[in-house]
Design an enzyme around this catalytic site. Structure first.
Site, PDB file in Angstrom:
ATOM      1  N   ARG A  32      57.212  98.989  23.026  1.00  0.00           N
ATOM      2  CA  ARG A  32      56.501  98.031  22.529  1.00  0.00           C
ATOM      3  C   ARG A  32      55.491  97.622  23.864  1.00  0.00           C
ATOM      4  O   ARG A  32      54.162  97.425  23.950  1.00  0.00           O
ATOM      5  CB  ARG A  32      56.969  96.764  22.074  1.00  0.00           C
ATOM      6  CG  ARG A  32      57.996  96.075  22.976  1.00  0.00           C
ATOM      7  CD  ARG A  32      58.938  94.947  22.174  1.00  0.00           C
ATOM      8  NE  ARG A  32      59.972  94.606  22.855  1.00  0.00           N
ATOM      9  CZ  ARG A  32      60.935  93.691  22.494  1.00  0.00           C
ATOM     10  NH1 ARG A  32      61.018  93.433  21.100  1.00  0.00           N
ATOM     11  NH2 ARG A  32      61.840  93.230  23.169  1.00  0.00           N
ATOM     12  N   SER A  38      65.803  85.840  25.724  1.00  0.00           N
ATOM     13  CA  SER A  38      65.654  86.005  24.220  1.00  0.00           C
ATOM     14  C   SER A  38      67.054  85.987  23.582  1.00  0.00           C
ATOM     15  O   SER A  38      67.554  86.582  22.723  1.00  0.00           O
ATOM     16  CB  SER A  38      64.888  87.205  23.637  1.00  0.00           C
ATOM     17  OG  SER A  38      64.354  87.235  22.353  1.00  0.00           O
ATOM     18  N   SER A  43      62.573  87.269  16.867  1.00  0.00           N
ATOM     19  CA  SER A  43      62.428  86.443  18.044  1.00  0.00           C
ATOM     20  C   SER A  43      61.246  85.851  18.394  1.00  0.00           C
ATOM     21  O   SER A  43      61.434  85.014  19.452  1.00  0.00           O
ATOM     22  CB  SER A  43      63.281  87.124  19.220  1.00  0.00           C
ATOM     23  OG  SER A  43      64.660  87.283  18.934  1.00  0.00           O
TER      24      SER A  43
END
Length: 272
Positions: free
Chosen positions: A254, A116, A68
């Site tokens: 992340r 997203s 993405s």
């Protein structure tokens, strides 16, 4: 016109770092090890021209599907081509219920980018069209570190390992986006920069796009690409991680690694 295309064809594909300005900081590896992942992190200080990298070889040479993070490029092309007027443009929900509740509604570009929303940007890619999309990717030199790869299926090529990018290429992309150095109008790039701004406070502004998909063997591939501004000075970063198949904690992992790397390097605390 041909020279213009050649120039911008090199715009993203040029390697962002050179051996003379790179410092490898192995102390950053602990954040990957603590989370049982592999990967790399790189930060470019635009003012000084210096790179700090946790894994230089992987950052420079290894390629991964963009997932993405490609929404940055998809948005730029959609806006520049007039497919979407601005970030308030709505693409209606197709009625298919998907795993992310926020996707199951009519969404503006701004909200789709922030959520997203994969289906929204798949529809945008279909509206852009394969020929137009390929022409723009060739102009940008996107995902061409080693070879030019045709995009294949128009609404999955950034998700199915058809095209791959290096972390270094990703850093070059966000740096050129920040400085209006991509072959798009200022307005187009400004809209995308605005959508990328995720945190804005007295100490810093953090702009980024995440990505998460699967490699051919099923491993999770995840990204965070963008920049942090402190005292009106930008620092560009890319985080890439690889996790074993079956893990579902990617969103938390992340961002934890990104922020720990940034904090170790003196960011986010108003000290710069």
């Amino acid at each position: 016109m041909r020279l213009w295309l050649i120039f911008f064809g090199l715009a993203v594909s040029v390697v962002a770092c050179s051996p003379n300005n790179v410092r490898e900081d192995v102390s950053l590896d602990k954040y990957f090890q603590d989370n049982k992942v592999t990967g790399c992190f790189g930060l470019f200080d635009n003012g000084q021209g210096d790179f700090i990298v946790s894994n230089t070889k992987q950052f420079r040479d290894s390629t991964f599907l963009p997932a993405s993070t490609f929404k940055v490029v998809n948005s730029l092309i959609g806006l520049e081509s007039g497919i979407v007027k601005d970030d308030s443009t709505v693409i209606p929900w197709d009625g298919v219920v998907r795993r992310v509740p926020e996707w199951n509604q009519d969404l503006s570009m701004y909200r789709a980018f922030r959520y997203s929303a994969v289906p929204w940007f798949q529809e945008l890619a279909r509206r852009i069209g394969k020929e137009n999309m390929q022409r723009w990717l060739d102009t940008l030199g996107y995902a061409r570190r080693y070879t030019r790869t045709p995009i294949g299926t128009i609404d999955t090529f950034w998700l199915d390992n058809t095209i791959k990018v290096t972390p270094d290429e990703q850093l070059g992309l966000v740096k050129k986006l920040y400085f209006d150095q991509l072959p798009f109008q200022h307005r187009t790039m400004e809209i995308v920069r605005r959508m990328m701004l995720m945190e804005d406070n007295a100490n810093y502004q953090l702009s980024y796009k995440t990505g998460w998909e699967h490699a051919e063997n099923g491993d999770n591939i995840a990204w965070v690409i963008g920049w942090i501004e402190e005292n009106k000075h930008p620092y560009f970063f890319v985080l890439q991680i690889r996790l074993a198949a079956g893990r579902t904690d990617i969103p938390q992992v992340r961002m934890e690694i990104l922020k720990k790397c940034l904090k170790q390097l003196g960011f986010m605390e108003g000290k710069r």
